[in-house]
Enzyme design. Sequence first.
Site, PDB file in Angstrom:
ATOM      1  N   SER A 162       3.274  -2.225  10.245  1.00 25.56           N
ATOM      2  CA  SER A 162       4.730  -2.326  10.451  1.00 25.56           C
ATOM      3  C   SER A 162       5.320  -3.661  10.009  1.00 25.56           C
ATOM      4  O   SER A 162       6.256  -4.172  10.625  1.00 25.56           O
ATOM      5  CB  SER A 162       5.092  -2.033  11.915  1.00 25.56           C
ATOM      6  OG  SER A 162       4.763  -0.688  12.228  1.00 25.56           O
ATOM      7  N   GLU A 209      -5.680  -4.767  10.581  1.00 32.60           N
ATOM      8  CA  GLU A 209      -4.630  -3.764  10.759  1.00 32.60           C
ATOM      9  C   GLU A 209      -4.850  -3.034  12.080  1.00 32.60           C
ATOM     10  O   GLU A 209      -5.562  -2.018  12.125  1.00 32.60           O
ATOM     11  CB  GLU A 209      -4.659  -2.761   9.609  1.00 32.60           C
ATOM     12  CG  GLU A 209      -4.332  -3.375   8.262  1.00 32.60           C
ATOM     13  CD  GLU A 209      -3.677  -2.352   7.350  1.00 32.60           C
ATOM     14  OE1 GLU A 209      -2.569  -2.619   6.893  1.00 32.60           O
ATOM     15  OE2 GLU A 209      -4.256  -1.285   7.125  1.00 32.60           O
ATOM     16  N   GLU A 253      -6.555   5.024   8.205  1.00 37.32           N
ATOM     17  CA  GLU A 253      -6.267   6.445   7.929  1.00 37.32           C
ATOM     18  C   GLU A 253      -7.500   7.128   7.333  1.00 37.32           C
ATOM     19  O   GLU A 253      -7.747   8.310   7.583  1.00 37.32           O
ATOM     20  CB  GLU A 253      -5.043   6.560   7.001  1.00 37.32           C
ATOM     21  CG  GLU A 253      -3.755   6.237   7.750  1.00 37.32           C
ATOM     22  CD  GLU A 253      -2.626   5.713   6.886  1.00 37.32           C
ATOM     23  OE1 GLU A 253      -2.689   5.824   5.652  1.00 37.32           O
ATOM     24  OE2 GLU A 253      -1.662   5.169   7.476  1.00 37.32           O
ATOM     25  N   ASN A 278       0.873  -1.180   0.000  1.00 36.32           N
ATOM     26  CA  ASN A 278       0.000   0.000   0.000  1.00 36.32           C
ATOM     27  C   ASN A 278       0.908   1.226   0.000  1.00 36.32           C
ATOM     28  O   ASN A 278       1.505   1.558   1.012  1.00 36.32           O
ATOM     29  CB  ASN A 278      -0.885  -0.041   1.262  1.00 36.32           C
ATOM     30  CG  ASN A 278      -1.667   1.256   1.463  1.00 36.32           C
ATOM     31  OD1 ASN A 278      -1.782   2.075   0.554  1.00 36.32           O
ATOM     32  ND2 ASN A 278      -2.200   1.454   2.665  1.00 36.32           N
ATOM     33  N   TRP A 279       0.990   1.862  -1.152  1.00 30.51           N
ATOM     34  CA  TRP A 279       1.920   2.991  -1.298  1.00 30.51           C
ATOM     35  C   TRP A 279       1.420   4.278  -0.646  1.00 30.51           C
ATOM     36  O   TRP A 279       2.165   5.245  -0.546  1.00 30.51           O
ATOM     37  CB  TRP A 279       2.186   3.245  -2.785  1.00 30.51           C
ATOM     38  CG  TRP A 279       3.090   2.249  -3.421  1.00 30.51           C
ATOM     39  CD1 TRP A 279       3.872   1.318  -2.792  1.00 30.51           C
ATOM     40  CD2 TRP A 279       3.336   2.088  -4.827  1.00 30.51           C
ATOM     41  NE1 TRP A 279       4.583   0.593  -3.723  1.00 30.51           N
ATOM     42  CE2 TRP A 279       4.269   1.046  -4.976  1.00 30.51           C
ATOM     43  CE3 TRP A 279       2.853   2.723  -5.975  1.00 30.51           C
ATOM     44  CZ2 TRP A 279       4.732   0.625  -6.227  1.00 30.51           C
ATOM     45  CZ3 TRP A 279       3.301   2.307  -7.221  1.00 30.51           C
ATOM     46  CH2 TRP A 279       4.242   1.270  -7.338  1.00 30.51           C
ATOM     47  N   LYS A 280       0.159   4.316  -0.277  1.00 32.04           N
ATOM     48  CA  LYS A 280      -0.432   5.540   0.290  1.00 32.04           C
ATOM     49  C   LYS A 280      -0.165   6.720  -0.667  1.00 32.04           C
ATOM     50  O   LYS A 280      -0.197   6.516  -1.878  1.00 32.04           O
ATOM     51  CB  LYS A 280       0.103   5.768   1.707  1.00 32.04           C
ATOM     52  CG  LYS A 280      -0.054   4.496   2.566  1.00 32.04           C
ATOM     53  CD  LYS A 280       0.160   4.696   4.023  1.00 32.04           C
ATOM     54  CE  LYS A 280      -0.045   3.363   4.736  1.00 32.04           C
ATOM     55  NZ  LYS A 280       0.052   3.441   6.190  1.00 32.04           N
ATOM     56  N   HIS A 291      -9.566   1.752   5.240  1.00 32.25           N
ATOM     57  CA  HIS A 291      -8.250   1.832   5.887  1.00 32.25           C
ATOM     58  C   HIS A 291      -8.355   2.751   7.104  1.00 32.25           C
ATOM     59  O   HIS A 291      -9.093   3.740   7.073  1.00 32.25           O
ATOM     60  CB  HIS A 291      -7.212   2.353   4.886  1.00 32.25           C
ATOM     61  CG  HIS A 291      -5.811   2.248   5.418  1.00 32.25           C
ATOM     62  ND1 HIS A 291      -5.299   3.168   6.291  1.00 32.25           N
ATOM     63  CD2 HIS A 291      -4.848   1.313   5.234  1.00 32.25           C
ATOM     64  CE1 HIS A 291      -4.063   2.810   6.613  1.00 32.25           C
ATOM     65  NE2 HIS A 291      -3.768   1.686   5.988  1.00 32.25           N
ATOM     66  N   GLY A 323       2.580   2.079  10.929  1.00 27.88           N
ATOM     67  CA  GLY A 323       3.580   3.145  10.833  1.00 27.88           C
ATOM     68  C   GLY A 323       4.325   3.406  12.125  1.00 27.88           C
ATOM     69  O   GLY A 323       4.901   4.480  12.310  1.00 27.88           O
ATOM     70  N   GLY A 369       2.733  -1.296   4.259  1.00 26.17           N
ATOM     71  CA  GLY A 369       2.765   0.130   3.961  1.00 26.17           C
ATOM     72  C   GLY A 369       4.181   0.609   3.694  1.00 26.17           C
ATOM     73  O   GLY A 369       4.728   0.428   2.600  1.00 26.17           O
ATOM     74  N   GLY A 370       4.807   1.202   4.715  1.00 30.75           N
ATOM     75  CA  GLY A 370       6.124   1.828   4.569  1.00 30.75           C
ATOM     76  C   GLY A 370       7.164   0.955   3.879  1.00 30.75           C
ATOM     77  O   GLY A 370       7.910   1.436   3.015  1.00 30.75           O
TER      78      GLY A 370
HETATM   79  P1  PGA Z   1       2.756   0.246   7.627  1.00 35.91           P
HETATM   80  O1  PGA Z   1       1.299   0.522   7.023  1.00 35.91           O
HETATM   81  O2  PGA Z   1       3.237  -1.062   7.045  1.00 35.91           O
HETATM   82  O3  PGA Z   1       3.582   1.422   7.211  1.00 35.91           O
HETATM   83  O4  PGA Z   1       2.601   0.138   9.122  1.00 35.91           O
HETATM   84  C1  PGA Z   1       0.394  -0.525   6.793  1.00 35.91           C
HETATM   85  C2  PGA Z   1      -0.890   0.026   6.234  1.00 35.91           C
HETATM   86  O5  PGA Z   1      -1.291   1.135   6.632  1.00 35.91           O
HETATM   87  O6  PGA Z   1      -1.534  -0.606   5.386  1.00 35.91           O
END
Ligand code: PGA
Length: 253
Positions: free
Chosen positions: A216, A170, A100, A13-15, A98, A176, A237-238
């Site tokens: 993470s 999640e 966020e 997930n590149w956000k 998600h 993050g 994500g990251g």
């Molecule tokens: P993260 O994000 O791996 O940076 O913790 C995961 C996500 O939000 O899907």
Amino acid sequence: MKARSKAQVIIGNWKMNKTIAEAKAFVAGLEPVAAKCSAVVGLAVPFTALSAVAAEAHRSKILVGAQNVSEADNGALTGEISSRMIKDAGAAFALVGHSERRRDFHEQDVQVNLKVKRLLAVGLRPVLCIGETLAQRESGAAHEVLAKQLHAGLNGVTAEQVAGMIIAYEPVWAIGTSKAATPADVQEAHAFIRSEIVAGWGKEAADGVVLQYGGSVAPHNAAGLLSQPDVDGLLVGGASLSLESFIEIVEKN
Ligand code: PGA
């Protein structure tokens, strides 16, 4: 260990990251790895890169998807993007709900449910994200929160549709933060989610659905998470922003 009956699904997930050129270069580097990997590899990319990435990944095994979708089909909704539009741009799936989006854009379960249904209506695969906050976990409400988000998100969705979906667990406190949940905690939560799916939609739906963990995920913890019996994949994500670290994770499958 019993052989898995379905391929694990690992999605990056590149956000809000990557230009079209950066996205295309990443896909070109990922393709040979995805081709020989036993997992299904996917990328949730920004809307702006969707069409270019889908064209680039066309002949590869990489699944391409969006990170969000409108709950409406069309209309005077400035700035929104519909399920038909992302399908037209080449998406095979979209993330929905998600944390966020829930936290920063105030998305409610009712909207999340409409988004799931919009995707299913045009034949796209929803990746429904659910997870508890730290305060909810510490007060002992994690299961209650997961059950509520799951049942509300899947309200009116048939067992057959659930069987083809992805649910991403999640925990908000793990996203993050570099503090991934432990494999044992993830297994416990996934077993609970699967039992809720059995209760609501039956065993076939629970066997078919893909349960991903996200929060993470990194090269050093991916293998331990993927080895859990109820972990059918990862949402990264990251660590999916760098080709090297994403490949390292994918190769842990
Ligand atoms: P993260 O994000 O791996 O940076 O913790 C995961 C996500 O939000 O899907």
